[in-house]
Write an enzyme that holds these catalytic residues in place. Sequence first.
Site, PDB file in Angstrom:
ATOM      1  N   TRP A  78     -35.742 -17.130  35.404  1.00 48.21           N
ATOM      2  CA  TRP A  78     -35.591 -16.454  34.107  1.00 48.21           C
ATOM      3  C   TRP A  78     -35.467 -17.553  33.053  1.00 48.21           C
ATOM      4  CZ3 TRP A  78     -30.373 -15.018  31.779  1.00 48.21           C
ATOM      5  CH2 TRP A  78     -30.528 -14.196  30.655  1.00 48.21           C
ATOM      6  N   ASP A 138     -26.748 -15.137  40.320  1.00 49.53           N
ATOM      7  CA  ASP A 138     -27.019 -14.282  39.171  1.00 49.53           C
ATOM      8  C   ASP A 138     -27.536 -12.961  39.731  1.00 49.53           C
ATOM      9  OD1 ASP A 138     -27.673 -13.057  36.849  1.00 49.53           O
ATOM     10  OD2 ASP A 138     -29.129 -14.545  36.161  1.00 49.53           O
ATOM     11  N   LYS A 180     -29.486  -3.359  33.567  1.00 47.17           N
ATOM     12  CA  LYS A 180     -30.615  -2.688  34.217  1.00 47.17           C
ATOM     13  C   LYS A 180     -30.138  -1.535  35.093  1.00 47.17           C
ATOM     14  CE  LYS A 180     -32.171  -6.692  32.966  1.00 47.17           C
ATOM     15  NZ  LYS A 180     -33.308  -7.229  32.304  1.00 47.17           N
TER      16      LYS A 180
HETATM   17  N1  KET Z   1     -30.265 -12.778  34.697  1.00 47.18           N
HETATM   18  C1  KET Z   1     -31.552 -12.488  34.942  1.00 47.18           C
HETATM   19  C2  KET Z   1     -32.188 -13.045  36.159  1.00 47.18           C
HETATM   20  C3  KET Z   1     -32.254 -11.681  34.043  1.00 47.18           C
HETATM   21  O1  KET Z   1     -33.516 -11.399  34.318  1.00 47.18           O
HETATM   22  C4  KET Z   1     -31.622 -11.181  32.901  1.00 47.18           C
HETATM   23  C5  KET Z   1     -32.376 -10.390  31.913  1.00 47.18           C
HETATM   24  C6  KET Z   1     -30.271 -11.508  32.712  1.00 47.18           C
HETATM   25  C7  KET Z   1     -29.617 -12.304  33.628  1.00 47.18           C
HETATM   26  C8  KET Z   1     -29.445 -11.058  31.539  1.00 47.18           C
HETATM   27  O2  KET Z   1     -29.427  -9.759  31.261  1.00 47.18           O
HETATM   28  P1  KET Z   1     -28.227  -9.153  30.364  1.00 47.18           P
HETATM   29  O3  KET Z   1     -28.901  -8.204  29.466  1.00 47.18           O
HETATM   30  O4  KET Z   1     -27.568 -10.293  29.638  1.00 47.18           O
HETATM   31  O5  KET Z   1     -27.300  -8.542  31.344  1.00 47.18           O
HETATM   32  N2  KET Z   1     -33.624 -10.357  31.857  1.00 47.18           N
HETATM   33  C9  KET Z   1     -34.513  -9.572  31.010  1.00 47.18           C
HETATM   34  C10 KET Z   1     -34.109  -9.456  29.581  1.00 47.18           C
HETATM   35  C11 KET Z   1     -33.889 -10.754  28.873  1.00 47.18           C
HETATM   36  O6  KET Z   1     -34.698 -11.674  28.953  1.00 47.18           O
HETATM   37  O7  KET Z   1     -32.838 -10.836  28.184  1.00 47.18           O
HETATM   38  C12 KET Z   1     -35.958 -10.073  31.184  1.00 47.18           C
HETATM   39  O8  KET Z   1     -36.180 -11.052  31.915  1.00 47.18           O
HETATM   40  O9  KET Z   1     -36.858  -9.451  30.605  1.00 47.18           O
END
Ligand code: KET
Length: 427
Positions: A157, A238, A274
């Site tokens: 990511w 993560d 998610k």
């Molecule tokens: N870790 C991973 C691996 C991840 O894909 C995301 C979010 C997050 C943490 C953080 O999500 P949060 O909303 O802070 O709980 N990924 C998606 C959104 C983004 O980039 O913020 C994405 O990859 O599209």
Amino acid sequence: MALYSRAAAAIRRRGGVSLAPHARTMASLFGHVEPAPKDPILGVTEAFLADPSPDKVNVGVGAYRDDNGQPVVLDCVREAERRIAGTLNMEYLPMGGSIKMINESLKLAYGEDSELIKDKRIAAVQSLSGTGACRLFADFQRRFLPDSQIYIPTPTWSNHHNIWRDAQVPQRTFTYYHPETRGLDFAGLMDDIKNAPNGSFFLLHACAHNPTGVDPTEEQWREISYQFKVKNHFPFFDMAYQGFASGDPERDAKAIRIFLEDGHQIGCAQSYAKNMGLYGQRAGCLSIVCEDEMQAVAVKSQLQQIARPMYSNPPVHGALIVSIILNDPELKSLWLKEVKGMADRIIGMRKALKENLEQLGSTLPWDHITNQIGMFCYSGMTPEQVDRLTNEYHIYMTRNGRISMAGVTTGNVAYLANAIHEVTKTK
Ligand code: KET
């Protein structure tokens, strides 16, 4: 000229007091600030929103949509909100967040009957979703283990790099994905684990690896865990997609449980963005397994002290939603059903996308669309092919070829397949 005379008139109106020197100082103060580069993921959403085309499709950000392409609020969340409205207050949470929410989160990650929970060996705080959990951990790492580095998988990511960079923790990478097989490069991964200095920090995706959709098998996790033990490495998990890999949050915690069985001290970032659809509520949890209760108390107090000057304490609404759902057997089983529903719709869309490509006569191998798991398909398309999808077909996705399958619907899958076929068939 017109501008200057208007400015002069404005100065006259203010009784001759010119604001210009002040304005000039401001301009030169920030004159060196260049616009920041667009975020590779959230920048895609911005571009999508700015496109007036009625055909446009957003398969960029990992945000779940229903089969009509609409954002989803889960029924269990709506019910939790009904219970909150008009009854609960909105006072500050403690610096470490909601104790109820933390306890429920720990059960979800570590297991209902976890000895570590009973022995109070886990230091945990509510975090600003998964990102905030990673960032708190990175800051903690920098503060208390200033000579340590973080090993991050290739690819990962994109924000992982930003997070540990801003926390000023030096980064190394480790082998993860094999572009030719479109699967795990297990041999390369194991070599990198063995070759890292003893006691290194590794960032691992607990399940549904983003962006590749490729996870180690259970057997491979066991070997990884064993090698971590030999090398005394620290695994930081993560876990942003618990439930999205298999449809069952309990099964998706398997990697973590294997490491715990082997007696590792781990760190874990949980997110409800998610799996509960709480994206904008910023609900998450950071936990760190300690040697004993006393150490856990100390570590938690330090995490709180990192949080206090940054945001003081985390938001209350999402924490209430999470703890109400996970604390009520009926709501929890509704949630589990709904998570499974989301995961199943995505699996269905993987099948549909692959079938559509085959029906169009694409001779390229597309098995990875259905073999990969979680929210994303790491398609193998080049940045140039992605640019064509965007420029010619108004299909928005990240330039690394990642398709958010959560944005694919019965209504757009044929259009998407056709466009992919057009840009990938031999020139
Ligand atoms: N870790 C991973 C691996 C991840 O894909 C995301 C979010 C997050 C943490 C953080 O999500 P949060 O909303 O802070 O709980 N990924 C998606 C959104 C983004 O980039 O913020 C994405 O990859 O599209």
